[in-house]
Design a protein around this motif. Sequence first.
Motif, PDB file in Angstrom:
ATOM      1  N   ILE A 149       0.878  -1.169   0.000  1.00 50.90           N
ATOM      2  CA  ILE A 149       0.000   0.000   0.000  1.00 50.90           C
ATOM      3  C   ILE A 149       0.914   1.218   0.000  1.00 50.90           C
ATOM      4  O   ILE A 149       1.956   1.217   0.645  1.00 50.90           O
ATOM      5  CB  ILE A 149      -0.998   0.022   1.170  1.00 50.90           C
ATOM      6  CG1 ILE A 149      -0.303  -0.111   2.524  1.00 50.90           C
ATOM      7  CG2 ILE A 149      -2.041  -1.070   1.000  1.00 50.90           C
ATOM      8  CD1 ILE A 149      -1.261   0.028   3.704  1.00 50.90           C
ATOM      9  N   GLY A 150       0.521   2.280  -0.735  1.00 55.44           N
ATOM     10  CA  GLY A 150       1.531   3.235  -1.128  1.00 55.44           C
ATOM     11  C   GLY A 150       2.558   2.432  -1.915  1.00 55.44           C
ATOM     12  O   GLY A 150       2.226   1.511  -2.667  1.00 55.44           O
ATOM     13  N   PHE A 151       3.829   2.752  -1.713  1.00 55.15           N
ATOM     14  CA  PHE A 151       4.889   1.926  -2.294  1.00 55.15           C
ATOM     15  C   PHE A 151       5.654   1.220  -1.184  1.00 55.15           C
ATOM     16  O   PHE A 151       6.859   0.998  -1.277  1.00 55.15           O
ATOM     17  CB  PHE A 151       5.828   2.770  -3.148  1.00 55.15           C
ATOM     18  CG  PHE A 151       5.423   2.892  -4.588  1.00 55.15           C
ATOM     19  CD1 PHE A 151       4.954   1.798  -5.302  1.00 55.15           C
ATOM     20  CD2 PHE A 151       5.528   4.103  -5.245  1.00 55.15           C
ATOM     21  CE1 PHE A 151       4.586   1.908  -6.637  1.00 55.15           C
ATOM     22  CE2 PHE A 151       5.171   4.228  -6.584  1.00 55.15           C
ATOM     23  CZ  PHE A 151       4.699   3.131  -7.280  1.00 55.15           C
ATOM     24  N   ASN A 152       4.953   0.836  -0.120  1.00 55.78           N
ATOM     25  CA  ASN A 152       5.574   0.102   0.977  1.00 55.78           C
ATOM     26  C   ASN A 152       5.612  -1.379   0.603  1.00 55.78           C
ATOM     27  O   ASN A 152       4.622  -2.100   0.740  1.00 55.78           O
ATOM     28  CB  ASN A 152       4.787   0.315   2.271  1.00 55.78           C
ATOM     29  CG  ASN A 152       4.872   1.747   2.762  1.00 55.78           C
ATOM     30  OD1 ASN A 152       5.861   2.145   3.374  1.00 55.78           O
ATOM     31  ND2 ASN A 152       3.838   2.534   2.468  1.00 55.78           N
ATOM     32  N   GLU A 153       6.754  -1.790   0.102  1.00 54.45           N
ATOM     33  CA  GLU A 153       6.917  -3.165  -0.351  1.00 54.45           C
ATOM     34  C   GLU A 153       7.068  -4.116   0.842  1.00 54.45           C
ATOM     35  O   GLU A 153       7.266  -3.669   1.979  1.00 54.45           O
ATOM     36  CB  GLU A 153       8.145  -3.263  -1.261  1.00 54.45           C
ATOM     37  CG  GLU A 153       8.067  -2.427  -2.539  1.00 54.45           C
ATOM     38  CD  GLU A 153       7.148  -3.019  -3.609  1.00 54.45           C
ATOM     39  OE1 GLU A 153       6.311  -3.886  -3.272  1.00 54.45           O
ATOM     40  OE2 GLU A 153       7.273  -2.606  -4.773  1.00 54.45           O
ATOM     41  N   PRO A 154       6.933  -5.439   0.621  1.00 52.87           N
ATOM     42  CA  PRO A 154       7.094  -6.392   1.722  1.00 52.87           C
ATOM     43  C   PRO A 154       8.385  -6.157   2.487  1.00 52.87           C
ATOM     44  O   PRO A 154       9.447  -5.912   1.906  1.00 52.87           O
ATOM     45  CB  PRO A 154       7.098  -7.743   1.001  1.00 52.87           C
ATOM     46  CG  PRO A 154       6.236  -7.514  -0.199  1.00 52.87           C
ATOM     47  CD  PRO A 154       6.552  -6.112  -0.646  1.00 52.87           C
TER      48      PRO A 154
END
Length: 260
Positions: free
Chosen positions: A139-144
């Motif tokens: 979500i947003g560009f919050n990657e794993p």
Amino acid sequence: MAEVIVLESPAAAGAFVAAHIAAEVRARPEFTLGVATGSTPLPVYEGLRAQAAAGTDFARITAFALDEYVGLPAGHPESYRAVVDREVTVPLGLDPARVNVPDGALDGIETAGDRYEAALAAHGGVDLQLLGIGTTGHIGFNEPGSSFGSLTRVKTLTERTREDNARFFDSIDQVPIHCVTQGLGTILRARHLVLLAFGEGKAEALAAAVEGPVSASMPGSAIQLHPRVTVVVDPAAASRLRFREYYRWAQDNKPEWQGI
């Protein structure tokens, strides 16, 4: 547990969310909207344009975007500044001075996150944050692997995210590798989160975010930590939800006084 609303199509979902936002704006003209990019929120923006045509005045709202690519030239049509201007600012008649997007310019990039956090704090935060969810669960560009306490910062995009976003560019080679994104901790400060998901391709990530364990491996699961979350989806995106029949039952029997 998030409130999950299943509607028949992305267009119906967009109109539903837009009607709620418009009602909030009519009650509080200086409402603050967190805007997202990509294809998922487009039905909401279409619905907001219909609300504007019907008489809702959005001129006094403030907008904060979730993220921006790093290193795209100024004015690039796929920069998120350009996308927000094209889809939100101009059609809704927003004051451009009230529309905030992270600074993705390479010059000064080391302070871009801190500057955006300061702008959010000075304004007093976001009333309603629109969210999509990526196939990686971002979500947003919050990657794993993103911390649930993370703030706005530069992140490296996964190859899967770059492949997913390549459809907006001539080739994947043109998709930036880095971005400036609100952190999960930043997103969780918004007073209301509205997550949208459409299509079978989002079903697995959506189910993990809404019903799976809360884990940094699934950034979308951070929404489970928020006190007010509304998830609006179509039947295809809802297809992997274990409790979808309950969500439908709750939706059909919702108290009249309870908003989203």
